[in-house]
Motif scaffolding. Structure first.
Motif, PDB file in Angstrom:
ATOM      1  N   VAL A  45      13.725  -6.440  -3.310  1.00 55.20           N
ATOM      2  CA  VAL A  45      13.147  -7.621  -2.661  1.00 55.20           C
ATOM      3  C   VAL A  45      11.832  -8.018  -3.321  1.00 55.20           C
ATOM      4  CG1 VAL A  45      12.186  -8.540  -0.512  1.00 55.20           C
ATOM      5  CG2 VAL A  45      14.286  -7.172  -0.457  1.00 55.20           C
ATOM      6  N   THR A  46      10.909  -7.064  -3.483  1.00 54.22           N
ATOM      7  CA  THR A  46       9.619  -7.367  -4.124  1.00 54.22           C
ATOM      8  C   THR A  46       9.433  -6.641  -5.448  1.00 54.22           C
ATOM      9  OG1 THR A  46       8.392  -5.552  -3.085  1.00 54.22           O
ATOM     10  CG2 THR A  46       8.583  -7.607  -1.834  1.00 54.22           C
ATOM     11  N   GLY A  47      10.345  -5.720  -5.761  1.00 56.00           N
ATOM     12  CA  GLY A  47      10.179  -4.926  -6.970  1.00 56.00           C
ATOM     13  C   GLY A  47       9.312  -3.704  -6.754  1.00 56.00           C
ATOM     14  N   ARG A  48       9.069  -3.353  -5.495  1.00 54.43           N
ATOM     15  CA  ARG A  48       8.255  -2.184  -5.173  1.00 54.43           C
ATOM     16  C   ARG A  48       8.856  -0.925  -5.788  1.00 54.43           C
ATOM     17  NH1 ARG A  48       3.166  -1.688  -4.367  1.00 54.43           N
ATOM     18  NH2 ARG A  48       2.295  -2.579  -2.484  1.00 54.43           N
ATOM     19  N   LYS A  49       7.969  -0.044  -6.315  1.00 55.17           N
ATOM     20  CA  LYS A  49       8.419   1.214  -6.901  1.00 55.17           C
ATOM     21  C   LYS A  49       7.504   2.354  -6.474  1.00 55.17           C
ATOM     22  CE  LYS A  49      10.340  -0.979 -11.056  1.00 55.17           C
ATOM     23  NZ  LYS A  49      10.277  -1.066 -12.542  1.00 55.17           N
ATOM     24  N   VAL A  50       8.083   3.535  -6.398  1.00 50.45           N
ATOM     25  CA  VAL A  50       7.301   4.730  -6.086  1.00 50.45           C
ATOM     26  C   VAL A  50       6.226   4.927  -7.154  1.00 50.45           C
ATOM     27  CG1 VAL A  50       7.395   7.246  -5.907  1.00 50.45           C
ATOM     28  CG2 VAL A  50       9.168   5.854  -4.832  1.00 50.45           C
ATOM     29  N   GLY A  51       5.023   5.257  -6.720  1.00 44.42           N
ATOM     30  CA  GLY A  51       3.920   5.480  -7.647  1.00 44.42           C
ATOM     31  C   GLY A  51       2.957   4.312  -7.729  1.00 44.42           C
ATOM     32  N   GLN A  52       3.356   3.146  -7.199  1.00 40.90           N
ATOM     33  CA  GLN A  52       2.454   2.003  -7.175  1.00 40.90           C
ATOM     34  C   GLN A  52       1.442   2.169  -6.046  1.00 40.90           C
ATOM     35  OE1 GLN A  52       5.203  -1.302  -6.773  1.00 40.90           O
ATOM     36  NE2 GLN A  52       5.318  -1.600  -8.981  1.00 40.90           N
ATOM     37  N   SER A  53       0.456   1.275  -6.020  1.00 38.87           N
ATOM     38  CA  SER A  53      -0.567   1.331  -4.987  1.00 38.87           C
ATOM     39  C   SER A  53      -0.348   0.226  -3.954  1.00 38.87           C
ATOM     40  CB  SER A  53      -1.950   1.183  -5.620  1.00 38.87           C
ATOM     41  OG  SER A  53      -2.965   1.220  -4.639  1.00 38.87           O
ATOM     42  N   PHE A  54      -1.049   0.317  -2.833  1.00 37.70           N
ATOM     43  CA  PHE A  54      -0.976  -0.712  -1.797  1.00 37.70           C
ATOM     44  C   PHE A  54      -1.608  -2.004  -2.296  1.00 37.70           C
ATOM     45  CE2 PHE A  54      -5.032   1.421  -1.102  1.00 37.70           C
ATOM     46  CZ  PHE A  54      -5.915   0.372  -0.939  1.00 37.70           C
ATOM     47  N   ASP A  55      -1.205  -3.129  -1.708  1.00 40.22           N
ATOM     48  CA  ASP A  55      -1.754  -4.437  -2.083  1.00 40.22           C
ATOM     49  C   ASP A  55      -2.389  -5.166  -0.907  1.00 40.22           C
ATOM     50  OD1 ASP A  55      -1.090  -4.447  -4.837  1.00 40.22           O
ATOM     51  OD2 ASP A  55       0.988  -4.896  -4.327  1.00 40.22           O
ATOM     52  N   HIS A  56      -1.777  -5.104   0.269  1.00 38.24           N
ATOM     53  CA  HIS A  56      -2.163  -5.979   1.378  1.00 38.24           C
ATOM     54  C   HIS A  56      -2.844  -5.245   2.533  1.00 38.24           C
ATOM     55  CE1 HIS A  56       0.337  -8.882  -0.726  1.00 38.24           C
ATOM     56  NE2 HIS A  56       1.308  -7.991  -0.725  1.00 38.24           N
ATOM     57  N   LEU A  57      -3.064  -3.947   2.386  1.00 39.66           N
ATOM     58  CA  LEU A  57      -3.582  -3.144   3.494  1.00 39.66           C
ATOM     59  C   LEU A  57      -4.881  -3.690   4.069  1.00 39.66           C
ATOM     60  CD1 LEU A  57      -3.764  -0.670   5.327  1.00 39.66           C
ATOM     61  CD2 LEU A  57      -4.733   0.599   3.405  1.00 39.66           C
ATOM     62  N   ILE A  58      -5.829  -4.020   3.220  1.00 41.21           N
ATOM     63  CA  ILE A  58      -7.134  -4.456   3.715  1.00 41.21           C
ATOM     64  C   ILE A  58      -7.121  -5.938   4.056  1.00 41.21           C
ATOM     65  CG2 ILE A  58      -9.581  -4.727   3.146  1.00 41.21           C
ATOM     66  CD1 ILE A  58      -9.347  -2.190   1.465  1.00 41.21           C
ATOM     67  N   ARG A  59      -6.714  -6.781   3.086  1.00 42.93           N
ATOM     68  CA  ARG A  59      -6.802  -8.230   3.268  1.00 42.93           C
ATOM     69  C   ARG A  59      -5.962  -8.744   4.430  1.00 42.93           C
ATOM     70  NH1 ARG A  59      -6.903  -7.629  -2.347  1.00 42.93           N
ATOM     71  NH2 ARG A  59      -8.652  -8.669  -3.396  1.00 42.93           N
ATOM     72  N   GLN A  60      -4.708  -8.320   4.510  1.00 49.07           N
ATOM     73  CA  GLN A  60      -3.780  -8.940   5.454  1.00 49.07           C
ATOM     74  C   GLN A  60      -3.351  -8.045   6.607  1.00 49.07           C
ATOM     75  OE1 GLN A  60      -1.273 -10.361   2.055  1.00 49.07           O
ATOM     76  NE2 GLN A  60      -1.170 -12.232   3.254  1.00 49.07           N
ATOM     77  N   VAL A  61      -3.789  -6.792   6.595  1.00 50.86           N
ATOM     78  CA  VAL A  61      -3.466  -5.903   7.712  1.00 50.86           C
ATOM     79  C   VAL A  61      -4.724  -5.575   8.514  1.00 50.86           C
ATOM     80  CG1 VAL A  61      -2.464  -3.692   8.415  1.00 50.86           C
ATOM     81  CG2 VAL A  61      -1.486  -4.943   6.476  1.00 50.86           C
TER      82      VAL A  61
END
Length: 211
Positions: A45-61
Motif C-alpha cells: 500500500v505505501t511500500g513500508r518495509k522492516v527497518g525503516q523509521s516512523f514518519d507521522h508519529l509526532i506531526r500527525q499523531v
C-alpha cells in the motif's frame, strides 16, 4: 522487536486480511526509533518495509487535536508512491505504562476518491474539506513520549566521541521526524547531547542547508 510487540503480529495480519488489499498494517518498536518498523502486513500500500523509521508519529499523531487515549484516527497523508492514505495509529505501552511501540493502519483511498469524484459529478453542490491545521500544544504525557524518543535516539552512543558531522546527522534525523516541532525540544536535545542551545541551533541550520 520488543517482546510485547510480538503479540500484535496476528492482530496486524487479521486487520489487513479483513479489509483486503488496500489495507496495510505496520508495527513500530519505538525503543529503536531509527529503525522502528519491525513488522508490516501487506506493505504494497505505501511500500513500508522492516527497518525503516516512523514518519507521522509526532506531526500527525502526538500533535494532533484528535490525539486521545493513546490514539489518533483517520488522518490523511500522501505516500511516496503518490497514493492518498487514510491512517490511524495507536500507541502500545508495556506493563509499566511506558510507550514501547505503535500499531498503524494505512488504507489506500485511491478507489474511494475515484468514486467520490464520480458521485460529485451528479451532486449540485461542491464538497468542502473539513480538515484543520493541527497545532495543539502537547500535554505532559506527550512530552514524556518525546523525551523517551530523544533518549532512544541518543542512547548507545558515546557522546564524548561524537564528531561534529555525527551530531549534525543526529539533528537532521530528529528534524526530519518532527522532533523540533515540539516546544522545548531544543533544550531537551541539548541536554541529551551535552551541547548548548546555540550549538543545536547551529547544527540545525546546517542540517537544513542554511549554512
Amino acid at each position: 522487536m520488543h517482546p510485547i510487540l510480538k503479540s500484535y503480529v496476528p492482530v496486524a495480519n487479521m486487520i489487513s486480511q479483513t479489509f483486503g488489499k488496500n489495507c496495510e498494517v505496520s508495527i513500530h518498536d519505538l525503543t529503536q526509533p531509527e529503525s522502528s518498523v519491525v513488522y508490516v502486513s501487506n506493505g504494497t500500500v505505501t511500500g513500508r518495509k522492516v527497518g525503516q523509521s516512523f514518519d507521522h508519529l509526532i506531526r500527525q499523531v502526538l500533535l494532533s487535536k484528535k490525539f486521545k487515549d493513546d490514539c489518533t484516527a483517520n488522518y490523511v497523508f500522501e505516500a511516496e508512491n503518490g497514493r492518498k492514505i487514510k491512517s490511524s495509529s495507536a500507541l502500545i505501552r508495556d506493563t509499566e505504562g511506558e510507550v514501547v511501540g505503535m500499531l498503524c493502519i494505512n488504507y489506500d483511498l485511491t478507489l474511494s476518491y475515484m468514486l467520490k469524484d464520480e458521485i460529485m459529478g451528479f451532486l449540485p453542490e461542491a464538497d468542502h474539506d473539513d480538515a484543520e491545521a493541527e497545532e495543539d500544544v502537547p500535554d505532559q504525557d506527550v512530552m514524556t513520549i518525546i523525551d523517551d524518543l530523544i533518549e532512544n535516539i541518543v542512547k548507545n552512543r558515546n557522546l564524548d566521541n561524537l564528531k561534529r558531522k555525527d551530531n549534525i546527522e543526529l539533528i537532521r534525523f530528529m528534524d526530519e521526524k518532527g522532533v523540533f516541532l515540539v516546544k522545548g525540544a531544543i533544550d531537551r536535545v541539548a541536554d541529551s547531547l551535552n551541547l548548548s542551545r546555540v550549538t543545536i541551533y547551529s547544527y540545525l541550520d546546517e542540517a537544513r542547508g542554511k549554512r
